[in-house]
Design an enzyme around this catalytic site. Structure first.
Site, PDB file in Angstrom:
ATOM      1  CE  LYS A 169      -3.793  -2.512   2.117  1.00 42.24           C
ATOM      2  NZ  LYS A 169      -4.441  -2.994   3.323  1.00 42.24           N
ATOM      3  CB  VAL A 207      -1.820 -10.195   7.183  1.00 40.88           C
ATOM      4  CG1 VAL A 207      -2.687  -9.165   7.875  1.00 40.88           C
ATOM      5  CG2 VAL A 207      -2.221 -10.397   5.737  1.00 40.88           C
TER       6      VAL A 207
HETATM    7  N1  GLU Z   1      -4.446  -8.751   1.243  1.00 37.85           N
HETATM    8  C1  GLU Z   1      -4.763  -8.593   2.642  1.00 37.85           C
HETATM    9  C2  GLU Z   1      -6.214  -8.268   2.791  1.00 37.85           C
HETATM   10  O1  GLU Z   1      -6.691  -7.458   2.054  1.00 37.85           O
HETATM   11  C3  GLU Z   1      -3.898  -7.511   3.165  1.00 37.85           C
HETATM   12  C4  GLU Z   1      -4.071  -7.338   4.614  1.00 37.85           C
HETATM   13  C5  GLU Z   1      -2.864  -6.762   5.273  1.00 37.85           C
HETATM   14  O2  GLU Z   1      -1.726  -7.121   5.023  1.00 37.85           O
HETATM   15  O3  GLU Z   1      -3.128  -5.902   6.126  1.00 37.85           O
HETATM   16  O4  GLU Z   1      -6.895  -8.806   3.599  1.00 37.85           O
END
Ligand code: GLU
Length: 316
Positions: A76, A270
């Protein structure tokens, strides 16, 4: 050169001290492809900006720093950088700059705040950022563009996207689909929802190791310039703002705890990775897949706490 020798010792010490903590925390199992990762991994890499222009970027690493992992929400930070370059300040009409105090995938706040996500580092905000980048274009092309951007920052064409993780997220991403639909109902998603989700799941499935990630983040420690190529990635002002958002919003509803313990801006994912920035000094990547109750790497936060105290790095 004294401080370089010191950093070699510091990554070694941090890695040794973390061994006793490995295995604590739970891997993210809501994405099936991540559930099978061994939580006992630990890797750390520090990329430092060269003191003189002709010098190369140095990387200090220990543990599983070469083992690739799923960067998940750390992506992000990079898509935010791309979106700010593309849209400038207009992005802030669609997404806020406040910590959410809620879990990364929370939906309740969106209803109260009429479809304007609190910040670009929670899922809802990142979906808006991805939508802004897509802007009527082709999802496959945007996925390739994001991969290219990150390969360039990492100076490594070996960075890839893991198709198994992307598919696994697509199969189980009902919550992200709900967020995207909800945003669309408020007019804050403009593209086809499936296209936005496809790009989002692929950006989260970026597969990098600690060395590559630390190298890719170095522009954030260096006023927006990549010290290897001297290319300007983003402006000084945007670099400061991205760091401010990482500090206040980069660890979901434990962002205050991270700032308190580590004192650096950071973004977790995560997959168990964390990218942390010591402005004008270093970009640091740690990885250990066991997560704490807030979805941040349990050992990763401990390691950064130890590192910032040993190196004396804090923005305060
Ligand atoms: N791809 C994960 C989701 O959208 C990312 C979550 C994360 O790393 O905070 O749930």
């Amino acid at each position: 050169m004294e401080h370089l020798k010191n950093l070699d010792e510091i990554v070694g010490t941090v890695c040794r001290e973390m061994q006793a903590h490995l295995g604590h925390g739970r891997v993210a199992d809501y994405i099936p492809a991540l559930a099978k990762i061994d939580p006992r991994h630990f890797g750390i890499a520090i990329a430092i900006q060269p003191e003189r222009e002709a010098e190369e970027v140095a990387i200090f690493a220990a543990g599983d720093a070469e083992v690739p992992f799923s960067v998940q929400s750390i992506s992000k930070v990079f898509t935010l950088t791309m979106a700010l370059e593309k849209l400038g300040g207009a992005l802030w009409k669609r997404v806020g700059k406040e910590p959410s105090g809620s879990p990364f995938n929370s939906i309740v706040q969106l209803e109260n705040e009429r479809g304007i996500p609190r910040n670009p580092l929670i899922n809802a905000g990142a979906l808006v950022v991805t939508d802004a980048l897509l802007a009527g274009g082709d999802p496959a092309q945007l996925i390739a563009g994001i991969l290219d951007f990150i390969r360039g920052l990492a100076h490594d064409p070996a960075v890839t996207i893991d198709p198994e993780v992307a598919t696994s997220e697509g199969d189980t991403g009902f919550r992200n689909a709900s967020l995207a639909n909800f945003l669309r109902a408020f007019g804050n998603i403009e593209n086809n929802i499936q296209d936005v989700l496809e790009v989002y799941f692929h950006q989260c499935a970026l597969r990098m190791n600690c060395r590559q990630l630390a190298r890719a983040g170095l522009y954030l420690a260096h006023g927006g310039v990549d010290p290897g190529s001297a290319a300007r990635v983003t402006s000084v002002q945007r670099t400061r703002r991205i760091n401010a958002l990482m500090m206040t919003c980069g660890h979901y509803d434990a962002s205050g705890d991270f700032a308190f313990r580590v004192g650096l801006s950071g973004k977790s994912g995560v997959g168990g990775g964390i990218l942390a920035i010591a402005p004008r000094r270093a970009s640091i990547a740690v990885w250990s897949p066991g997560l704490n109750a807030w979805g941040n790497s349990h050992v990763g936060v401990l390691a950064l706490e130890k590192l910032s105290s040993l190196a004396g790095w804090s923005v305060f």
